[in-house]
Enzyme design. Structure first.
Site, PDB file in Angstrom:
ATOM      1  N   ASP A 108       0.746  -1.303   0.053  1.00  0.00           N
ATOM      2  CA  ASP A 108       0.057   0.434   0.220  1.00  0.00           C
ATOM      3  C   ASP A 108       1.066   1.273  -0.006  1.00  0.00           C
ATOM      4  O   ASP A 108       0.857   2.804  -0.608  1.00  0.00           O
ATOM      5  CB  ASP A 108      -0.934  -0.020   1.161  1.00  0.00           C
ATOM      6  N   ASP A 111       7.247   4.085   3.604  1.00  0.00           N
ATOM      7  CA  ASP A 111       7.377   5.078   4.393  1.00  0.00           C
ATOM      8  C   ASP A 111       8.894   5.160   4.819  1.00  0.00           C
ATOM      9  O   ASP A 111       9.598   6.020   3.779  1.00  0.00           O
ATOM     10  CB  ASP A 111       6.108   4.781   5.531  1.00  0.00           C
TER      11      ASP A 111
HETATM   12  P1  IMP Z   1       7.426   1.443   6.563  1.00  0.00           P
HETATM   13  O1  IMP Z   1       8.321   0.204   7.108  1.00  0.00           O
HETATM   14  O2  IMP Z   1       7.738   2.657   7.640  1.00  0.00           O
HETATM   15  O3  IMP Z   1       7.960   1.861   4.812  1.00  0.00           O
HETATM   16  O4  IMP Z   1       5.944   1.612   6.743  1.00  0.00           O
HETATM   17  C1  IMP Z   1       5.261   1.140   6.351  1.00  0.00           C
HETATM   18  C2  IMP Z   1       3.886   0.063   6.394  1.00  0.00           C
HETATM   19  O5  IMP Z   1       3.588   1.361   7.915  1.00  0.00           O
HETATM   20  C3  IMP Z   1       2.696   0.529   5.238  1.00  0.00           C
HETATM   21  O6  IMP Z   1       2.652  -0.202   4.905  1.00  0.00           O
HETATM   22  C4  IMP Z   1       2.048   0.915   6.586  1.00  0.00           C
HETATM   23  O7  IMP Z   1       0.909  -0.160   7.019  1.00  0.00           O
HETATM   24  C5  IMP Z   1       2.007   2.174   7.437  1.00  0.00           C
HETATM   25  N1  IMP Z   1       2.144   3.621   6.733  1.00  0.00           N
HETATM   26  C6  IMP Z   1       2.953   4.112   6.441  1.00  0.00           C
HETATM   27  N2  IMP Z   1       3.183   4.877   6.017  1.00  0.00           N
HETATM   28  C7  IMP Z   1       1.155   5.722   6.491  1.00  0.00           C
HETATM   29  C8  IMP Z   1       0.414   6.565   5.959  1.00  0.00           C
HETATM   30  O8  IMP Z   1       0.762   7.529   5.748  1.00  0.00           O
HETATM   31  N3  IMP Z   1      -1.217   5.930   6.677  1.00  0.00           N
HETATM   32  C9  IMP Z   1      -0.859   4.580   6.636  1.00  0.00           C
HETATM   33  N4  IMP Z   1      -0.077   3.788   7.108  1.00  0.00           N
HETATM   34  C10 IMP Z   1       1.061   4.378   6.571  1.00  0.00           C
HETATM   35 MG    MG Z   2       0.552  -2.264   5.402  1.00  0.00          MG
END
Ligand code: IMP
Ligand code: MG
Length: 186
Positions: A108, A111
């Site tokens: 989805d 981040d």
């Molecule tokens: P990462 O490991 O920091 O890249 O985290 C990714 C996960 O964090 C995604 O799969 C989402 O579940 C959650 N996430 C990151 N940013 C958002 C946001 O803006 N809204 C909702 N969920 C988010």
């Molecule tokens: Mg996710």
């Protein structure tokens, strides 16, 4: 819930309209076209990451009408050890043998990139022919690790969003448009 509304609130946080469903649908189609061309005759396995990617995944897959492919859904549990380790604790639900197969992860949102870096490393140990990453939303300003994002629906501001499968404490996944956290609350 309509994008014409000015604000929506949940548990004390207020969100304002950010991306309309029509714009999202347009970008999903574009990504689907890219993937269709690249994976023609490769019979790829798509791995949709639950829960967040369930809507993006179903929209994307329906736009791959003429591509021979397989679809799996998996869940990634939280990280083991330090946040930056990139090790994923567990990948729940992967039943397919991915050895010598072309794998495309459907996520989805990327981040920090830590979740996907861990997942890609985990999958590569199973000797697939290739592993690529497709995400609906990407916040490049927040990226903390080296990560190649192969297919991107939309590059967005480094702010928290909800809707189109994404949640705030499990709320908001069903909202068809994407809403962004109102700035002055931070
Ligand atoms: P990462 O490991 O920091 O890249 O985290 C990714 C996960 O964090 C995604 O799969 C989402 O579940 C959650 N996430 C990151 N940013 C958002 C946001 O803006 N809204 C909702 N969920 C988010
Ligand atoms: Mg996710």
């Amino acid at each position: 819930m309509n994008i014409q509304e000015k604000e929506i609130s949940h548990k004390g946080l207020t969100f304002v309209p950010y991306l309309a469903r029509e714009k999202i649908a347009h970008e999903v189609k574009r990504v689907a076209q890219e993937i269709s061309q690249e994976y023609k005759d490769k019979n790829p396995i798509f791995i949709g990451i639950l829960n967040g990617a369930f809507i993006f995944c179903s929209d994307l897959i329906r736009n791959l009408e003429f591509l021979e492919c397989e679809i799996e859904f998996c869940k990634v549990s939280s990280y083991e050890g330090t946040e930056s380790s990139g090790n994923i604790k567990q990948l729940i639900g992967l039943k397919q043998d991915i050895k010598d197969r072309h794998v495309v992860i459907i996520e989805d949102i990327v981040d920090s990139g830590i979740t996907m870096q861990g997942l890609i490393n985990f999958l590569k140990e199973k000797n697939p022919a290739s592993v690529k990453l497709c995400t609906m939303f990407f916040k490049p300003a927040n990226l903390k690790v080296e990560l190649k994002v192969d297919y991107i629906g939309m590059t967005i501001d480094p702010e928290f969003i909800v809707g189109y499968g994404l949640d705030f404490d499990e709320w908001g996944r069903n909202i068809p448009d994407v809403w962004i956290l109102k700035k002055e609350q931070k």
